[in-house]
Design an enzyme around this catalytic site. Structure first.
Site, PDB file in Angstrom:
ATOM      1  N   ASP A 180      83.924  94.144  22.408  1.00  0.00           N
ATOM      2  CA  ASP A 180      84.482  92.990  23.130  1.00  0.00           C
ATOM      3  C   ASP A 180      85.042  93.372  24.490  1.00  0.00           C
ATOM      4  O   ASP A 180      85.682  94.403  24.656  1.00  0.00           O
ATOM      5  CB  ASP A 180      85.587  92.318  22.311  1.00  0.00           C
ATOM      6  CG  ASP A 180      86.059  91.045  23.000  1.00  0.00           C
ATOM      7  OD1 ASP A 180      85.203  90.219  23.336  1.00  0.00           O
ATOM      8  OD2 ASP A 180      87.274  90.904  23.234  1.00  0.00           O
ATOM      9  N   ASN A 224      87.398  85.136  30.718  1.00  0.00           N
ATOM     10  CA  ASN A 224      86.011  85.373  30.263  1.00  0.00           C
ATOM     11  C   ASN A 224      85.864  84.985  28.805  1.00  0.00           C
ATOM     12  O   ASN A 224      86.648  85.471  27.994  1.00  0.00           O
ATOM     13  CB  ASN A 224      85.645  86.856  30.386  1.00  0.00           C
ATOM     14  CG  ASN A 224      85.085  87.196  31.747  1.00  0.00           C
ATOM     15  OD1 ASN A 224      84.731  86.321  32.527  1.00  0.00           O
ATOM     16  ND2 ASN A 224      85.032  88.479  32.027  1.00  0.00           N
ATOM     17  N   ASP A 261      92.167  84.846  21.647  1.00  0.00           N
ATOM     18  CA  ASP A 261      91.749  85.801  22.689  1.00  0.00           C
ATOM     19  C   ASP A 261      92.958  86.171  23.569  1.00  0.00           C
ATOM     20  O   ASP A 261      92.858  86.209  24.797  1.00  0.00           O
ATOM     21  CB  ASP A 261      90.586  85.260  23.527  1.00  0.00           C
ATOM     22  CG  ASP A 261      89.925  86.344  24.377  1.00  0.00           C
ATOM     23  OD1 ASP A 261      90.311  87.528  24.262  1.00  0.00           O
ATOM     24  OD2 ASP A 261      89.035  86.001  25.183  1.00  0.00           O
TER      25      ASP A 261
HETATM   26 ZN   LIG Z   1      85.430  88.859  24.690  1.00  0.00          ZN
END
Ligand SMILES: [Zn+2]
Length: 428
Positions: free
Chosen positions: A154, A280, A307
């Site tokens: 990630d 993002n 996130d």
């Molecule tokens: Zn990511």
């Protein structure tokens, strides 16, 4: 501990009813109507609150080791429990990356640790390739034994399709998810926001939806071929959702998550926030955000994930090309999910925050069954206003600053102990 008078919501057992709940040690031991307090038992008065299995945020950047100015395990888990999360999954884009048993062991905490100031459970996600460089595979079974619960590079996409195919083939027999950050670097180029009418109007380089969708399509095809489990992180476009649907219709073992900011915001946010809207994948169009909310309602999204991506104030400031990417999410996520989807049932909401991430990541919790871990999230529908100055996270950048959110965390219990208890509603 006796939790009294709350509305118990457990998707696993399909319970939504007023009940008392008893915890002994680190386990749930009893649920019933009008349980009597034992002598000396700690009482939590939960009238007016929903009592749910502890929420799990499966996509969190805790920044340790290597970036302790942005966040540490201590500040990140303090933010987690304030946000209602009894467990978090930590992404491997640290320095060094989480690509060895030694580094994983430093950030793996299946239980909170008072001496280290760690208040929530931390389940690390290991890298898919050495140093997340997208080239060399790792010994995944060894990393699992060291505490990893899933695998991801990630923050980056494995550019080489053959490497991604080899990773998926190696992971298939382990029955753990490969988590894809889908972003084609050549299509993204120097894009800093969604490519569309707003980027054109502002004269800012854009990253097209196809940068995400082409990799989602590639990874789905490869996962079907390898018969591997694929989890698409932070889905942000309508077409990415269609691709996930397509894979499921072919018995693909493909799951996905959505973030609070992609549910609630669009690329229009750049006009007000500038570099403060940089994330993002980028904030997309109104049609995309609508499609994400609709997908949650029809059950096509597996779980919510924040996130959480904390940065220092200095890194988040400056011009739009250089400013750091991402938001501090843990302390606003639950309120933001509720604002995005006010019509979700309590059972569906709790499933998206707890039961489903536990199932997909293979974690303990996600249920209030007798014998389950005593991780509880208690929340109310008290509105409150976001004030990042009060965050426990070191990261203060949020696009929701000053927003009124309709759902508030009242208490978070981790392993049978109160990790967070909100005061009387002073924030509003
Ligand atoms: Zn990511």
């Amino acid at each position: 501990m006796l939790v009294r008078g709350g509305r118990i919501v457990d998707p696993r057992q399909r319970i939504d009813a007023l009940r008392d709940l008893r915890v002994q040690g680190d386990r749930i031991v009893e649920i019933g109507e009008h349980l009597h307090a034992h002598p000396g038992e700690e009482i939590v008065e939960a009238a007016g609150w929903i009592v749910a299995p502890g929420f799990i945020d499966a996509h969190v950047h805790l920044r340790e080791p290597g970036f302790e100015a942005k966040e540490t395990l201590a500040t990140g888990t303090a933010a987690a429990v304030r946000g209602g999360f009894s467990a978090v999954c930590a992404m491997p884009n640290t320095e060094p990356a989480l690509d060895s048993s030694e580094t994983l062991a430093r950030v793996s905490f299946a239980r909170p640790n008072r001496e280290r100031g760690i208040r929530a459970r931390i389940y690390p996600i290991a890298a898919m390739t050495r140093a997340r460089a997208g080239q060399d595979l790792l010994d995944y079974a060894t990393l699992l034994a060291a505490g990893a619960v899933a695998f991801s590079d990630d923050g980056s996409t494995i550019a080489d399709a053959r490497v991604m195919r080899d990773v998926l083939r190696a992971l298939a027999p382990l029955d753990r998810v490969a988590i894809a950050h889908a972003e084609d670097a050549t299509l993204k180029a120097d894009g800093v926001m969604n490519e569309g009418v707003v980027s054109a109007r502002l004269g800012v380089p854009g990253s097209p939806a196809s940068a995400e969708e082409s990799i989602v399509a590639r990874d789905i095809i490869l996962a079907l071929e390898a018969q591997a489990r694929l989890h698409v992180a932070h889905v942000s476009t309508a077409r990415s959702l269609e691709l996930v649907d397509w894979a499921r219709a072919r018995n693909g073992r493909v799951t996905c998550e959505v973030t609070p900011h992609h549910l609630l915001l669009t690329d229009e946010a750049f006009e007000e926030l500038g570099a403060g809207a940089k994330v993002n994948p980028p904030l997309r169009s109104g049609d995309d955000a609508r499609a994400l909310r609709e997908a949650v309602r029809r059950g096509a999204v597996d779980f919510f994930a924040s996130d959480h991506a904390p940065h220092t104030a200095q890194e988040k400031s400056g011009d739009i090309a250089r400013a750091a990417v991402g938001f501090s999410g843990l302390e606003v996520a639950v309120g933001a999910y509720a604002r995005a989807l006010p019509d979700l049932s309590a059972l569906d909401f709790v499933a998206l925050c707890s039961t489903r991430p536990a199932e997909i990541l293979g974690l303990p919790g996600g249920s209030l069954a007798i014998g389950a871990p005593a991780d509880l999230t208690m929340f109310s529908d008290h509105p409150w206003r976001v004030d990042s100055a009060k965050f426990a996270s070191k990261g203060r950048a949020t696009p929701f600053e000053g927003w009124e959110l309709p759902r508030r965390i009242e208490a978070t219990i981790v392993a049978g102990e109160i990790a967070f208890l909100a005061d009387a509603p002073t924030d509003f």
